[in-house]
Motif scaffolding. Structure first.
Motif, PDB file in Angstrom:
ATOM      1  N   VAL A  94       0.833  -1.204   0.000  1.00 53.14           N
ATOM      2  CA  VAL A  94       0.000   0.000   0.000  1.00 53.14           C
ATOM      3  C   VAL A  94       0.867   1.253   0.000  1.00 53.14           C
ATOM      4  N   THR A 215      -7.984   5.208   0.935  1.00 47.17           N
ATOM      5  CA  THR A 215      -9.051   4.226   1.144  1.00 47.17           C
ATOM      6  C   THR A 215      -9.183   3.297  -0.053  1.00 47.17           C
ATOM      7  N   HIS A 216      -9.176   3.855  -1.250  1.00 44.02           N
ATOM      8  CA  HIS A 216      -9.299   3.031  -2.455  1.00 44.02           C
ATOM      9  C   HIS A 216      -8.066   2.146  -2.639  1.00 44.02           C
ATOM     10  N   TRP A 218      -6.225   0.850  -0.233  1.00 47.23           N
ATOM     11  CA  TRP A 218      -6.335  -0.250   0.729  1.00 47.23           C
ATOM     12  C   TRP A 218      -7.340  -1.298   0.247  1.00 47.23           C
ATOM     13  N   LEU A 219      -8.470  -0.828  -0.297  1.00 50.74           N
ATOM     14  CA  LEU A 219      -9.467  -1.770  -0.815  1.00 50.74           C
ATOM     15  C   LEU A 219      -8.916  -2.537  -2.013  1.00 50.74           C
ATOM     16  N   VAL A 256      -8.090  -6.204   8.693  1.00 53.36           N
ATOM     17  CA  VAL A 256      -8.225  -5.343   7.506  1.00 53.36           C
ATOM     18  C   VAL A 256      -9.069  -4.110   7.829  1.00 53.36           C
ATOM     19  N   GLY A 257     -10.206  -4.320   8.487  1.00 51.60           N
ATOM     20  CA  GLY A 257     -11.061  -3.184   8.842  1.00 51.60           C
ATOM     21  C   GLY A 257     -10.397  -2.239   9.827  1.00 51.60           C
ATOM     22  N   GLY A 260      -7.579  -0.214   8.022  1.00 47.45           N
ATOM     23  CA  GLY A 260      -8.164   0.801   7.150  1.00 47.45           C
ATOM     24  C   GLY A 260      -8.725   1.973   7.935  1.00 47.45           C
ATOM     25  N   LEU A 263      -5.721   4.072   9.315  1.00 50.30           N
ATOM     26  CA  LEU A 263      -5.066   4.891   8.295  1.00 50.30           C
ATOM     27  C   LEU A 263      -5.888   6.149   7.989  1.00 50.30           C
ATOM     28  N   ASP A 264      -7.199   5.988   7.853  1.00 51.91           N
ATOM     29  CA  ASP A 264      -8.046   7.149   7.589  1.00 51.91           C
ATOM     30  C   ASP A 264      -8.041   8.106   8.775  1.00 51.91           C
TER      31      ASP A 264
END
Length: 282
Positions: A94, A215-216, A218-219, A256-257, A260, A263-264
């Protein structure tokens, strides 16, 4: 001649019934505490329903393990170091992909936002490129670069590149004309106009693009690791599914959640600091 009536005897105007009484404003720390408390009941209720369903075997444990089983699996993966290894690999991907995509997105967004000629030449092609999802490029890229790290970095970069470019372009294009006119009155040079008016005004939108880009990215990382990887959190999810170890799958999903969200949150804190610096600089 009769003396004048006393002013105390005059009727006072009645208070308007629809005028709200002034209320004391809550301190910021108290409001944040209230917001935090209000955010907990729903996830706790979901966790409670999950535990009750697992305890009474409303859902077979092979499909939905109990929360305590998932927690124990998480502790085991952490204790052996396997979870940290996969997490570091995913974070590294990432970091590389997001840095590359953000750099290219800022460069293209600034170029199109400041130069009408660049916008006329590149914006239609960019819009066409942006309409194709990141995973839509997967079959072509697999034939060109294989399934090694280059594939993952390119797809992650593309996922971050599009929102960063769009928000940077929109932020620069939507600078209020009143600010531009004031800068002309003060006879700003082009560099002064960019440094003191254009970029500070566009910064909130630009930073939102960076947050969306992360965000995108990471997804996209999780998606590409699910499809073409032998390491990382996405691979750990696939590995658990293949062995029908749903506790491993759920433990990886929780990580994962959480990552994420963290990071945000970090970017949100940085944004608050930068915006405070921007206000103080005026």
């Amino acid at each position: 001649m009769s003396p004048p009536a006393s002013t105390a005897a005059l009727p006072l105007p009645a208070a308007r019934p629809d005028t709200p009484a002034p209320t004391a404003r809550r301190p910021a720390w108290r409001q944040r505490g209230i917001d935090l408390l209000l955010s907990w009941p729903f996830p706790l209720a979901v966790l409670l329903l999950w535990q009750v369903g697992a305890q009474f075997e409303l859902i077979p444990p092979q499909i939905l393990p109990a929360p305590l089983v998932v927690a124990q699996t998480f502790a085991d993966l952490w204790g052996t170091g396997e979870l940290q290894d996969h997490l570091l690999i995913s974070l590294g991907r990432v970091l590389y992909g997001f840095s590359l995509g953000t750099s290219l997105g800022l460069l293209l967004g600034v170029s199109m936002g400041l130069s009408p000629a660049v916008r006329d030449y590149l914006y239609p092609t960019f819009r066409l490129f942006a309409q194709v999802p990141s995973l839509g490029w997967l079959p072509l890229l697999m034939m060109v670069v294989g399934i090694d790290e280059a594939l993952k970095i390119i797809l992650i970069s593309k996922a971050a590149f599009v929102p960063v470019t769009v928000n940077t372009y929109n932020g620069l294009r939507n600078v209020p004309t009143s600010l531009i006119e004031v800068s002309r009155v003060f006879r700003f040079t082009r560099w002064q106009l960019l440094r003191r008016v254009v970029f500070p005004s566009a910064f909130p939108t630009l930073w939102n693009g960076i947050r969306y880009g992360l965000t995108h990215a990471w997804l996209a990382l999780v998606a590409v690791e699910l499809l073409a990887s032998s390491e990382g959190l996405g691979f750990l999810i696939v590995y658990g599914r293949q062995l029908f170890q749903l506790d491993v799958v759920l433990a990886a999903v929780v990580v994962v959640g959480a990552i994420g969200f963290a990071l945000d949150k970090v970017l949100s804190v940085i944004e608050t600091r930068l915006l405070r610096w921007r206000r103080e600089s005026f």
